[in-house]
Motif scaffolding. Structure first.
Motif, PDB file in Angstrom:
ATOM      1  N   LEU A  78       0.825  -1.212   0.000  1.00  0.00           N
ATOM      2  CA  LEU A  78       0.000   0.000   0.000  1.00  0.00           C
ATOM      3  C   LEU A  78       0.857   1.259   0.000  1.00  0.00           C
ATOM      4  N   LEU A  79       1.862   1.281   0.839  1.00  0.00           N
ATOM      5  CA  LEU A  79       2.652   2.490   1.032  1.00  0.00           C
ATOM      6  C   LEU A  79       3.730   2.694  -0.012  1.00  0.00           C
ATOM      7  N   ASP A  80       4.371   1.598  -0.422  1.00  0.00           N
ATOM      8  CA  ASP A  80       5.556   1.718  -1.273  1.00  0.00           C
ATOM      9  C   ASP A  80       5.460   0.983  -2.600  1.00  0.00           C
ATOM     10  N   GLY A  81       4.333   0.305  -2.860  1.00  0.00           N
ATOM     11  CA  GLY A  81       4.181  -0.401  -4.115  1.00  0.00           C
ATOM     12  C   GLY A  81       5.039  -1.640  -4.249  1.00  0.00           C
ATOM     13  N   ARG A  82       5.464  -2.192  -3.125  1.00  0.00           N
ATOM     14  CA  ARG A  82       6.252  -3.433  -3.131  1.00  0.00           C
ATOM     15  C   ARG A  82       6.072  -4.142  -1.793  1.00  0.00           C
ATOM     16  N   GLN A  83       6.264  -5.432  -1.807  1.00  0.00           N
ATOM     17  CA  GLN A  83       6.198  -6.210  -0.573  1.00  0.00           C
ATOM     18  C   GLN A  83       7.548  -6.149   0.138  1.00  0.00           C
ATOM     19  N   LEU A  84       7.529  -6.408   1.433  1.00  0.00           N
ATOM     20  CA  LEU A  84       8.785  -6.539   2.172  1.00  0.00           C
ATOM     21  C   LEU A  84       9.445  -7.884   1.890  1.00  0.00           C
ATOM     22  N   THR A  85       8.634  -8.903   1.634  1.00  0.00           N
ATOM     23  CA  THR A  85       9.149 -10.244   1.360  1.00  0.00           C
ATOM     24  C   THR A  85       8.902 -10.590  -0.107  1.00  0.00           C
ATOM     25  N   ASN A  86       9.432 -11.725  -0.529  1.00  0.00           N
ATOM     26  CA  ASN A  86       9.163 -12.206  -1.886  1.00  0.00           C
ATOM     27  C   ASN A  86       8.130 -13.335  -1.874  1.00  0.00           C
ATOM     28  N   ILE A  87       7.307 -13.374  -0.847  1.00  0.00           N
ATOM     29  CA  ILE A  87       6.292 -14.425  -0.695  1.00  0.00           C
ATOM     30  C   ILE A  87       5.175 -14.240  -1.710  1.00  0.00           C
ATOM     31  N   ASN A  88       4.783 -15.336  -2.344  1.00  0.00           N
ATOM     32  CA  ASN A  88       3.598 -15.360  -3.197  1.00  0.00           C
ATOM     33  C   ASN A  88       2.428 -15.823  -2.329  1.00  0.00           C
ATOM     34  N   TRP A  89       1.635 -14.871  -1.862  1.00  0.00           N
ATOM     35  CA  TRP A  89       0.565 -15.163  -0.918  1.00  0.00           C
ATOM     36  C   TRP A  89      -0.609 -15.862  -1.594  1.00  0.00           C
TER      37      TRP A  89
ATOM     38  N   SER B 128      -7.286 -18.429  -4.087  1.00  0.00           N
ATOM     39  CA  SER B 128      -6.672 -17.678  -5.179  1.00  0.00           C
ATOM     40  C   SER B 128      -5.348 -17.082  -4.704  1.00  0.00           C
ATOM     41  N   ASN B 129      -4.505 -16.741  -5.670  1.00  0.00           N
ATOM     42  CA  ASN B 129      -3.252 -16.071  -5.343  1.00  0.00           C
ATOM     43  C   ASN B 129      -3.545 -14.610  -5.040  1.00  0.00           C
ATOM     44  N   LEU B 130      -2.799 -14.059  -4.099  1.00  0.00           N
ATOM     45  CA  LEU B 130      -2.974 -12.666  -3.717  1.00  0.00           C
ATOM     46  C   LEU B 130      -1.763 -11.866  -4.187  1.00  0.00           C
ATOM     47  N   ASN B 131      -1.902 -11.202  -5.309  1.00  0.00           N
ATOM     48  CA  ASN B 131      -0.843 -10.327  -5.788  1.00  0.00           C
ATOM     49  C   ASN B 131      -1.016  -8.998  -5.049  1.00  0.00           C
ATOM     50  N   LEU B 132      -0.323  -8.848  -3.947  1.00  0.00           N
ATOM     51  CA  LEU B 132      -0.549  -7.704  -3.068  1.00  0.00           C
ATOM     52  C   LEU B 132      -0.225  -6.378  -3.729  1.00  0.00           C
ATOM     53  N   VAL B 133       0.798  -6.334  -4.562  1.00  0.00           N
ATOM     54  CA  VAL B 133       1.155  -5.080  -5.221  1.00  0.00           C
ATOM     55  C   VAL B 133       0.041  -4.647  -6.173  1.00  0.00           C
ATOM     56  N   SER B 134      -0.453  -5.577  -6.966  1.00  0.00           N
ATOM     57  CA  SER B 134      -1.548  -5.277  -7.889  1.00  0.00           C
ATOM     58  C   SER B 134      -2.821  -4.917  -7.126  1.00  0.00           C
ATOM     59  N   LEU B 135      -3.109  -5.643  -6.073  1.00  0.00           N
ATOM     60  CA  LEU B 135      -4.312  -5.372  -5.279  1.00  0.00           C
ATOM     61  C   LEU B 135      -4.214  -4.034  -4.561  1.00  0.00           C
ATOM     62  N   ALA B 136      -3.021  -3.649  -4.131  1.00  0.00           N
ATOM     63  CA  ALA B 136      -2.833  -2.335  -3.496  1.00  0.00           C
ATOM     64  C   ALA B 136      -3.113  -1.226  -4.503  1.00  0.00           C
ATOM     65  N   GLN B 137      -2.667  -1.429  -5.734  1.00  0.00           N
ATOM     66  CA  GLN B 137      -2.934  -0.446  -6.783  1.00  0.00           C
ATOM     67  C   GLN B 137      -4.437  -0.349  -7.051  1.00  0.00           C
ATOM     68  N   GLN B 138      -5.119  -1.502  -7.125  1.00  0.00           N
ATOM     69  CA  GLN B 138      -6.575  -1.510  -7.314  1.00  0.00           C
ATOM     70  C   GLN B 138      -7.270  -0.789  -6.160  1.00  0.00           C
ATOM     71  N   PHE B 139      -6.804  -1.043  -4.951  1.00  0.00           N
ATOM     72  CA  PHE B 139      -7.383  -0.424  -3.769  1.00  0.00           C
ATOM     73  C   PHE B 139      -7.229   1.104  -3.839  1.00  0.00           C
ATOM     74  N   ARG B 140      -6.038   1.567  -4.173  1.00  0.00           N
ATOM     75  CA  ARG B 140      -5.816   3.015  -4.265  1.00  0.00           C
ATOM     76  C   ARG B 140      -6.701   3.624  -5.353  1.00  0.00           C
ATOM     77  N   GLU B 141      -6.817   2.953  -6.488  1.00  0.00           N
ATOM     78  CA  GLU B 141      -7.654   3.468  -7.577  1.00  0.00           C
ATOM     79  C   GLU B 141      -9.128   3.485  -7.199  1.00  0.00           C
ATOM     80  N   SER B 142      -9.570   2.525  -6.395  1.00  0.00           N
ATOM     81  CA  SER B 142     -10.974   2.457  -5.997  1.00  0.00           C
ATOM     82  C   SER B 142     -11.339   3.565  -5.020  1.00  0.00           C
TER      83      SER B 142
END
Length: 127
Positions: free
Chosen positions: A11-22, A111-125
Motif C-alpha cells: 500500500l505504502l511503497d508499491g512493493r512487498q517486504l518479502t518475496n512471498i507469493n501469498w 486464489s493467489n494474492l498479488n498484493l502489489v496489484s491489489l494495493a494499486q486496485q485499492f488506491r484506484e478504488s
C-alpha cells in the motif's frame, strides 16, 4: 503479521517486504514459506502450542542476536506500524482485521494474492 507487513508495504511503497507469493487459503492469507523460513532461519524457533480453544498452533519466536537483523529505516516504520495496529487485538479481533483487508475481501478463497496489484486496485478504488 508477515502478511500484514507485506500488505502495508504494498500500500505504502508499491512493493512487498518479502518475496512471498501469498495465497488466500481456507483460513486467510497463508503460505508454508513463513514456517519454512523460521525452521531454516538463524535464530528463529517454531514452537508448537495450543490456542485458547485447544487447537494446535505454531508460534514463531526469535531467539537469535538482534544485532544480526538488517532492516532499512523504512522497513522498521512499516513493521512498527503493523505491530502498533495489532498489538492490542485479541485473536478474534486480529483475524477479523486480517479478513477486513482489501485482498481478502476482494479475492476468492484459494486464489493467489498479488498484493502489489491489489494495493494499486485499492488506491484506484478510493479516488
Amino acid at each position: 503479521m508477515v502478511y500484514l507487513s507485506d500488505w502495508f508495504s504494498a500500500l505504502l511503497d508499491g512493493r512487498q517486504l518479502t518475496n512471498i507469493n501469498w495465497m488466500f487459503n481456507h483460513y486467510g492469507p497463508y503460505v508454508d514459506d513463513v514456517i519454512a523460513a523460521a525452521h531454516n532461519g538463524s535464530g528463529f524457533m517454531v514452537i508448537n502450542d495450543t490456542t485458547m480453544y485447544g487447537s494446535l498452533k505454531n508460534v514463531i519466536s526469535f531467539q537469535g542476536d538482534v544485532s544480526n537483523i538488517q532492516l532499512t529505516d523504512r522497513e522498521k516504520v512499516i513493521l512498527d506500524a503493523v505491530i502498533d495496529k495489532t498489538k492490542n487485538l485479541c485473536f478474534n479481533d486480529f483475524i477479523d482485521y486480517v479478513y477486513s483487508t482489501y485482498p481478502v475481501k476482494k479475492q476468492e478463497r484459494y486464489s493467489n494474492l498479488n498484493l502489489v496489484s491489489l494495493a494499486q486496485q485499492f488506491r484506484e478504488s478510493r479516488t
